[in-house]
Design a protein around this motif. Structure first.
Motif, PDB file in Angstrom:
ATOM      1  N   LEU A 109       0.835  -1.278  -0.118  1.00 47.08           N
ATOM      2  CA  LEU A 109       0.080  -0.103   0.006  1.00 47.08           C
ATOM      3  C   LEU A 109       0.866   1.164   0.010  1.00 47.08           C
ATOM      4  CD1 LEU A 109      -2.522  -1.083   2.674  1.00 47.08           C
ATOM      5  CD2 LEU A 109      -2.820  -1.431   0.321  1.00 47.08           C
ATOM      6  N   PRO A 110       1.751   1.642  -1.068  1.00 48.41           N
ATOM      7  CA  PRO A 110       2.567   2.473  -1.076  1.00 48.41           C
ATOM      8  C   PRO A 110       1.867   3.756  -0.999  1.00 48.41           C
ATOM      9  CG  PRO A 110       2.257   1.765  -3.194  1.00 48.41           C
ATOM     10  CD  PRO A 110       1.621   0.547  -2.481  1.00 48.41           C
ATOM     11  N   ARG A 111       0.801   4.119  -1.359  1.00 49.62           N
ATOM     12  CA  ARG A 111      -0.108   5.517  -1.261  1.00 49.62           C
ATOM     13  C   ARG A 111      -0.896   5.595  -0.068  1.00 49.62           C
ATOM     14  NH1 ARG A 111      -2.099   6.300  -7.689  1.00 49.62           N
ATOM     15  NH2 ARG A 111      -0.190   6.126  -8.584  1.00 49.62           N
ATOM     16  N   THR A 112      -1.122   4.499   0.917  1.00 48.00           N
ATOM     17  CA  THR A 112      -1.660   4.774   1.882  1.00 48.00           C
ATOM     18  C   THR A 112      -0.706   5.171   3.052  1.00 48.00           C
ATOM     19  OG1 THR A 112      -3.077   3.049   1.375  1.00 48.00           O
ATOM     20  CG2 THR A 112      -2.922   3.296   3.715  1.00 48.00           C
ATOM     21  N   PRO A 113      -1.131   6.200   3.819  1.00 44.98           N
ATOM     22  CA  PRO A 113      -0.446   6.721   5.082  1.00 44.98           C
ATOM     23  C   PRO A 113       0.076   5.535   6.092  1.00 44.98           C
ATOM     24  CG  PRO A 113      -1.972   8.342   4.663  1.00 44.98           C
ATOM     25  CD  PRO A 113      -2.470   6.925   3.754  1.00 44.98           C
ATOM     26  N   ILE A 114       1.144   5.389   6.369  1.00 45.68           N
ATOM     27  CA  ILE A 114       1.681   4.330   7.417  1.00 45.68           C
ATOM     28  C   ILE A 114       0.815   4.141   8.576  1.00 45.68           C
ATOM     29  CG2 ILE A 114       3.513   5.632   8.380  1.00 45.68           C
ATOM     30  CD1 ILE A 114       5.177   3.149   8.618  1.00 45.68           C
ATOM     31  N   PHE A 116      -2.065   4.921   8.721  1.00 45.23           N
ATOM     32  CA  PHE A 116      -3.534   4.081   8.613  1.00 45.23           C
ATOM     33  C   PHE A 116      -3.271   2.658   8.404  1.00 45.23           C
ATOM     34  CE2 PHE A 116      -7.205   2.861   5.549  1.00 45.23           C
ATOM     35  CZ  PHE A 116      -8.151   3.095   6.609  1.00 45.23           C
ATOM     36  N   SER A 117      -2.085   2.245   7.828  1.00 46.20           N
ATOM     37  CA  SER A 117      -1.847   0.805   7.668  1.00 46.20           C
ATOM     38  C   SER A 117      -1.809   0.224   8.901  1.00 46.20           C
ATOM     39  CB  SER A 117      -0.552   0.566   6.780  1.00 46.20           C
ATOM     40  OG  SER A 117      -0.689   1.199   5.518  1.00 46.20           O
ATOM     41  N   MET A 118      -1.046   0.905   9.670  1.00 42.12           N
ATOM     42  CA  MET A 118      -0.790   0.315  11.216  1.00 42.12           C
ATOM     43  C   MET A 118      -2.073   0.158  11.828  1.00 42.12           C
ATOM     44  SD  MET A 118       2.975   1.582  12.356  1.00 42.12           S
ATOM     45  CE  MET A 118       2.584   3.333  12.398  1.00 42.12           C
ATOM     46  N   PHE A 119      -2.792   1.036  11.669  1.00 43.46           N
ATOM     47  CA  PHE A 119      -4.407   1.293  12.565  1.00 43.46           C
ATOM     48  C   PHE A 119      -5.056   0.002  12.077  1.00 43.46           C
ATOM     49  CE2 PHE A 119      -8.699   2.385  12.116  1.00 43.46           C
ATOM     50  CZ  PHE A 119      -8.967   2.553  13.705  1.00 43.46           C
ATOM     51  N   LEU A 120      -5.115  -0.356  10.720  1.00 44.91           N
ATOM     52  CA  LEU A 120      -5.755  -1.590  10.343  1.00 44.91           C
ATOM     53  C   LEU A 120      -5.473  -2.850  10.966  1.00 44.91           C
ATOM     54  CD1 LEU A 120      -6.294  -0.734   6.440  1.00 44.91           C
ATOM     55  CD2 LEU A 120      -7.985  -0.304   8.254  1.00 44.91           C
ATOM     56  N   VAL A 121      -3.932  -3.012  10.876  1.00 45.42           N
ATOM     57  CA  VAL A 121      -3.452  -4.338  11.560  1.00 45.42           C
ATOM     58  C   VAL A 121      -3.913  -4.213  13.160  1.00 45.42           C
ATOM     59  CG1 VAL A 121      -1.211  -5.218  12.205  1.00 45.42           C
ATOM     60  CG2 VAL A 121      -1.617  -4.291   9.953  1.00 45.42           C
ATOM     61  N   LEU A 122      -3.837  -3.131  13.757  1.00 44.02           N
ATOM     62  CA  LEU A 122      -4.102  -2.802  15.218  1.00 44.02           C
ATOM     63  C   LEU A 122      -5.404  -3.242  15.428  1.00 44.02           C
ATOM     64  CD1 LEU A 122      -2.779  -2.496  17.787  1.00 44.02           C
ATOM     65  CD2 LEU A 122      -3.706  -0.327  17.967  1.00 44.02           C
ATOM     66  N   VAL A 123      -6.312  -3.065  14.548  1.00 42.33           N
ATOM     67  CA  VAL A 123      -7.939  -3.208  14.874  1.00 42.33           C
ATOM     68  C   VAL A 123      -7.948  -5.030  14.845  1.00 42.33           C
ATOM     69  CG1 VAL A 123      -9.988  -3.355  13.631  1.00 42.33           C
ATOM     70  CG2 VAL A 123      -8.599  -1.164  13.537  1.00 42.33           C
ATOM     71  N   LEU A 124      -7.313  -5.583  13.918  1.00 48.42           N
ATOM     72  CA  LEU A 124      -7.373  -7.013  14.003  1.00 48.42           C
ATOM     73  C   LEU A 124      -6.737  -7.550  15.171  1.00 48.42           C
ATOM     74  CD1 LEU A 124      -6.243  -7.829  10.447  1.00 48.42           C
ATOM     75  CD2 LEU A 124      -8.650  -7.730  11.415  1.00 48.42           C
ATOM     76  N   VAL A 125      -5.739  -7.064  15.640  1.00 54.85           N
ATOM     77  CA  VAL A 125      -5.165  -7.515  16.909  1.00 54.85           C
ATOM     78  C   VAL A 125      -5.898  -7.171  18.209  1.00 54.85           C
ATOM     79  CG1 VAL A 125      -3.108  -7.044  18.345  1.00 54.85           C
ATOM     80  CG2 VAL A 125      -2.700  -7.141  16.119  1.00 54.85           C
ATOM     81  N   VAL A 126      -6.692  -6.144  18.282  1.00 55.07           N
ATOM     82  CA  VAL A 126      -7.315  -5.679  19.428  1.00 55.07           C
ATOM     83  C   VAL A 126      -8.485  -6.674  19.323  1.00 55.07           C
ATOM     84  CG1 VAL A 126      -9.062  -4.148  20.295  1.00 55.07           C
ATOM     85  CG2 VAL A 126      -6.734  -3.410  19.663  1.00 55.07           C
ATOM     86  N   TYR A 127      -9.142  -7.047  18.043  1.00 55.08           N
ATOM     87  CA  TYR A 127      -9.990  -7.845  18.144  1.00 55.08           C
ATOM     88  C   TYR A 127      -9.787  -9.123  18.408  1.00 55.08           C
ATOM     89  CZ  TYR A 127     -13.667 -11.298  16.156  1.00 55.08           C
ATOM     90  OH  TYR A 127     -14.570 -12.404  15.923  1.00 55.08           O
ATOM     91  N   ALA A 128      -8.526  -9.767  18.116  1.00 57.93           N
ATOM     92  CA  ALA A 128      -8.045 -10.947  18.562  1.00 57.93           C
ATOM     93  C   ALA A 128      -7.780 -11.106  20.124  1.00 57.93           C
ATOM     94  CB  ALA A 128      -6.683 -11.400  17.950  1.00 57.93           C
ATOM     95  N   ALA A 129      -7.258  -9.922  20.655  1.00 59.33           N
ATOM     96  CA  ALA A 129      -6.800 -10.072  21.804  1.00 59.33           C
ATOM     97  C   ALA A 129      -8.048 -10.208  23.120  1.00 59.33           C
ATOM     98  CB  ALA A 129      -6.276  -8.619  22.383  1.00 59.33           C
ATOM     99  N   ASN A 130      -9.256  -9.321  22.256  1.00 61.74           N
ATOM    100  CA  ASN A 130     -10.523  -9.375  23.167  1.00 61.74           C
ATOM    101  C   ASN A 130     -11.207 -10.716  22.833  1.00 61.74           C
ATOM    102  OD1 ASN A 130     -12.654  -7.546  24.089  1.00 61.74           O
ATOM    103  ND2 ASN A 130     -13.840  -8.595  22.722  1.00 61.74           N
ATOM    104  N   ALA A 131     -11.043 -11.616  21.805  1.00 57.24           N
ATOM    105  CA  ALA A 131     -11.442 -12.693  21.516  1.00 57.24           C
ATOM    106  C   ALA A 131     -10.957 -13.808  22.426  1.00 57.24           C
ATOM    107  CB  ALA A 131     -11.571 -13.232  20.134  1.00 57.24           C
TER     108      ALA A 131
END
Length: 369
Positions: A109-114, A116-131
């Motif tokens: 995702l070269p045109r995506t701000p870094i 925002f990319s990290m935020f997307l990954v963290l959303v999945l991590v937070v969901y997994a930690a909550n699960a």
């Protein structure tokens, strides 16, 4: 506490965690053509460190790392050490998240701000930690086959491309100074010493003996993967390029060309890297939440998942101005200041103190043998 995982699930979690982002940056690149030898030595010594960590669990089968620190060093010192571990876990999770952000920005995702990319990954991590750890263990069971199959396929395609020159692996063991510097401390701390992360939650996994077997087998398996990948990467890129490349293994797989038809496999390779990195961020985040819950007697770790996730994201964004400074700190500062004392030395000290206490108790009249 209730054991919620099987030994195989624990092995899968540990294997993918130890593989983590280390596979992105290569292992023991500073040793050049002797990288595989440095990986071998790191694996052998690292398994000893993992054994020590697992023995601490056998000494305290009903306690997590926060409680063990308080039992070993007393309430006040143990409390302060537990705080250091929690902060270190959050910091390390932020660094790994930054690794993933830089990788995604560079190749996917070269045109995506870094950020925002990290935020997307963290959303999945937070969901997994909550699960919880049980669901992540089930996902690890599936993911480990995905990683194995794709790695074997990529290696077969690379060997079929005719770009290998294993003469670059010679001469062997010509510079033991660089091998030693590569092994210690980075070779021990970056992968094997990080197993201490599971001490925050090992009472939720399996019993002490099963944990020890799972941890040792996963460490050996990861070590063999690193040795194999180092041999092939050096034999493909050459020792100089291997030691200087930012992503040496990715650069290696980029050379795959089969019949002018199979090439440009970057997305598949990056997917493997991101999978391992996400599991590693999850383990650090979940361990930080478990440590905070044990430290302040919070019944449900899910109450602090979002605040911990926010701190991890802020750490990832603001602790490094560029990829070069991020890599420099990770190679030159973090192993000595954080990982060596907290992930390797202190667990060995705790094991030694626990062993001495047990011997003193057994030698006293009426003590258990």
């Amino acid at each position: 506490m209730r054991m919620s995982l099987t030994p195989w699930q624990t092995f899968c979690l540990l294997f993918i965690f130890q593989l983590g982002t280390t596979i992105v940056f290569g292992f023991a690149g500073g040793a050049k053509q002797d990288a595989w030898l440095a990986a071998l030595i790191s694996t052998l010594i690292g398994c000893g460190v993992v054994w020590c960590i697992a023995k601490v669990y056998e000494q305290h089968p009903k306690h997590n790392w926060v409680a063990i620190l308080k039992l070993t060093f007393g309430s006040w010192v143990g409390h302060l050490l537990a705080m250091l571990y929690i902060l270190a876990l959050i910091y390390e999770a932020g660094r790994i998240l930054r690794d993933l952000g830089e990788l995604m920005t560079t190749f996917l995702l070269p045109r995506t701000p870094i950020g925002f990319s990290m935020f997307l990954v963290l959303v999945l991590v937070v969901y997994a930690a909550n699960a919880g750890i049980e669901r992540m263990a089930r996902l690890a069971e599936v993911s480990i086959w995905f990683i194995f199959i794709f790695l074997l396929l990529l290696l077969a395609l690379l060997l079929s491309s005719g770009v290998n020159n294993f003469g670059w692996l010679l001469p062997m063991a010509t510079d033991w100074k660089h091998i030693a510097v590569t092994v210690f401390p980075l070779g021990l701390t970056t992968t094997f010493g990080e197993t201490i992360v599971f001490a925050m939650m090992w009472t939720l996994t399996v019993g002490p003996k099963d944990f020890r077997r799972s941890a040792l087998f996963s460490s050996l398996a990861v070590g063999l993967v690193f040795i194999l990948l180092d041999l092939i990467a050096v034999g493909t890129l050459g020792p100089q390029m291997f030691s200087r490349a930012l992503y040496p293994l990715l650069s290696t797989f980029q050379l795959i060309r089969v019949a002018d038809f199979i090439d440009n496999l970057d997305p598949a390779v990056v997917s493997i890297f991101i999978t391992g990195g996400m599991f590693k961020v999850f383990a650090y985040a979940y361990a930080a939440c478990a440590g905070i819950a044990a430290q302040w007697h919070i019944r449900d770790h899910r109450a602090i998942v979002v605040p911990v996730g926010t701190m991890i994201l802020l750490t990832a964004i603001y602790t490094a101005k560029s990829i070069s400074s991020h890599i420099f700190v990770g190679l030159k500062w973090v192993p000595w200041v954080i990982e060596l004392p907290l992930f390797v030395m202190l667990p060995i000290v705790v094991l030694a103190i626990g062993t001495v206490k047990k011997q003193l108790q057994s030698s006293q009249p009426g003590g258990k043998p």
